[in-house]
Motif scaffolding. Sequence first.
Motif, PDB file in Angstrom:
ATOM      1  N   MET A   4      -1.284   2.711  -8.198  1.00 33.15           N
ATOM      2  CA  MET A   4      -2.277   3.523  -7.531  1.00 33.15           C
ATOM      3  C   MET A   4      -2.810   4.600  -8.466  1.00 33.15           C
ATOM      4  SD  MET A   4      -0.773   3.898  -3.729  1.00 33.15           S
ATOM      5  CE  MET A   4       0.015   2.497  -3.004  1.00 33.15           C
ATOM      6  N   VAL A  19       5.249   7.416  -3.583  1.00 30.79           N
ATOM      7  CA  VAL A  19       4.770   6.050  -3.805  1.00 30.79           C
ATOM      8  C   VAL A  19       5.803   5.313  -4.649  1.00 30.79           C
ATOM      9  CG1 VAL A  19       2.329   6.682  -3.644  1.00 30.79           C
ATOM     10  CG2 VAL A  19       3.430   6.624  -5.877  1.00 30.79           C
ATOM     11  N   TYR A  41       3.719   1.368  -8.811  1.00 28.61           N
ATOM     12  CA  TYR A  41       2.287   1.566  -8.633  1.00 28.61           C
ATOM     13  C   TYR A  41       1.723   2.694  -9.494  1.00 28.61           C
ATOM     14  CZ  TYR A  41       2.154  -1.880  -5.001  1.00 28.61           C
ATOM     15  OH  TYR A  41       2.230  -3.068  -4.335  1.00 28.61           O
ATOM     16  N   LEU A  46      -7.247   0.824  -1.730  1.00 27.12           N
ATOM     17  CA  LEU A  46      -6.044   1.641  -1.660  1.00 27.12           C
ATOM     18  C   LEU A  46      -5.917   2.342  -0.311  1.00 27.12           C
ATOM     19  CD1 LEU A  46      -5.849   3.240  -5.210  1.00 27.12           C
ATOM     20  CD2 LEU A  46      -4.689   1.216  -4.322  1.00 27.12           C
ATOM     21  N   PRO A  72      -3.371   8.620   1.625  1.00 28.78           N
ATOM     22  CA  PRO A  72      -2.034   9.182   1.484  1.00 28.78           C
ATOM     23  C   PRO A  72      -1.312   9.185   2.842  1.00 28.78           C
ATOM     24  CG  PRO A  72      -3.575  10.492   0.229  1.00 28.78           C
ATOM     25  CD  PRO A  72      -4.394   9.501   1.040  1.00 28.78           C
ATOM     26  N   GLU A  91       0.975   4.384   2.856  1.00 29.09           N
ATOM     27  CA  GLU A  91       1.427   3.457   1.823  1.00 29.09           C
ATOM     28  C   GLU A  91       2.324   2.342   2.364  1.00 29.09           C
ATOM     29  OE1 GLU A  91       0.534   7.383  -0.054  1.00 29.09           O
ATOM     30  OE2 GLU A  91       1.820   6.791   1.610  1.00 29.09           O
ATOM     31  N   ARG A  92       3.265   2.687   3.255  1.00 28.91           N
ATOM     32  CA  ARG A  92       4.196   1.658   3.758  1.00 28.91           C
ATOM     33  C   ARG A  92       3.457   0.518   4.445  1.00 28.91           C
ATOM     34  NH1 ARG A  92       8.584   5.817   5.434  1.00 28.91           N
ATOM     35  NH2 ARG A  92       9.944   5.646   3.623  1.00 28.91           N
ATOM     36  N   TRP A 119       0.317  -0.314   4.035  1.00 35.45           N
ATOM     37  CA  TRP A 119      -0.483  -0.987   3.011  1.00 35.45           C
ATOM     38  C   TRP A 119       0.382  -1.951   2.211  1.00 35.45           C
ATOM     39  CZ3 TRP A 119      -0.664  -0.884  -2.441  1.00 35.45           C
ATOM     40  CH2 TRP A 119      -1.840  -1.360  -3.030  1.00 35.45           C
ATOM     41  N   LEU A 120       1.560  -1.486   1.793  1.00 36.47           N
ATOM     42  CA  LEU A 120       2.462  -2.348   1.026  1.00 36.47           C
ATOM     43  C   LEU A 120       2.877  -3.573   1.851  1.00 36.47           C
ATOM     44  CD1 LEU A 120       4.676   0.334  -0.718  1.00 36.47           C
ATOM     45  CD2 LEU A 120       3.115  -1.270  -1.845  1.00 36.47           C
TER      46      LEU A 120
END
Length: 133
Positions: free
Chosen positions: A1, A35, A39, A118, A121, A124-125, A127-128
Amino acid sequence: MPVYTCTAAQGSLTSDLKARLAAEITRIHADINHVPPAYVNVVFSDLPADSVFAGGRPATPLILTGWVRRGHPQEEATRLALELSSATARISGVDESRIMVVLQDSPARSAVEGGHVLPEPGEEREWLRRTEA
């Protein structure tokens, strides 16, 4: 990222120092911005000594610029810049007075990694989970 570029005069950073700096930049960013370390991207740009100036005179500064997603609390961004500056000085041996750290941000939706826009903020979890599926 995030993407960090460390710019220095050629020969001022050995391969070992670059590896140590990359590891510490990654650790600091991952810890503060929550993160996964995988990344965090760090690249080095070595410029000929006659291409590096400060105050209009030849110099040997070490400049660390980073792109991060907009939306992190300002206190964390300031802490990130300060910790990066301190770690860069400690590892490189360059006096901190010759180190400049600049963090630039833009909306997460302005960047794509691995073919995916992306996450904001804090997202992330999710998105992953979506990108690893």
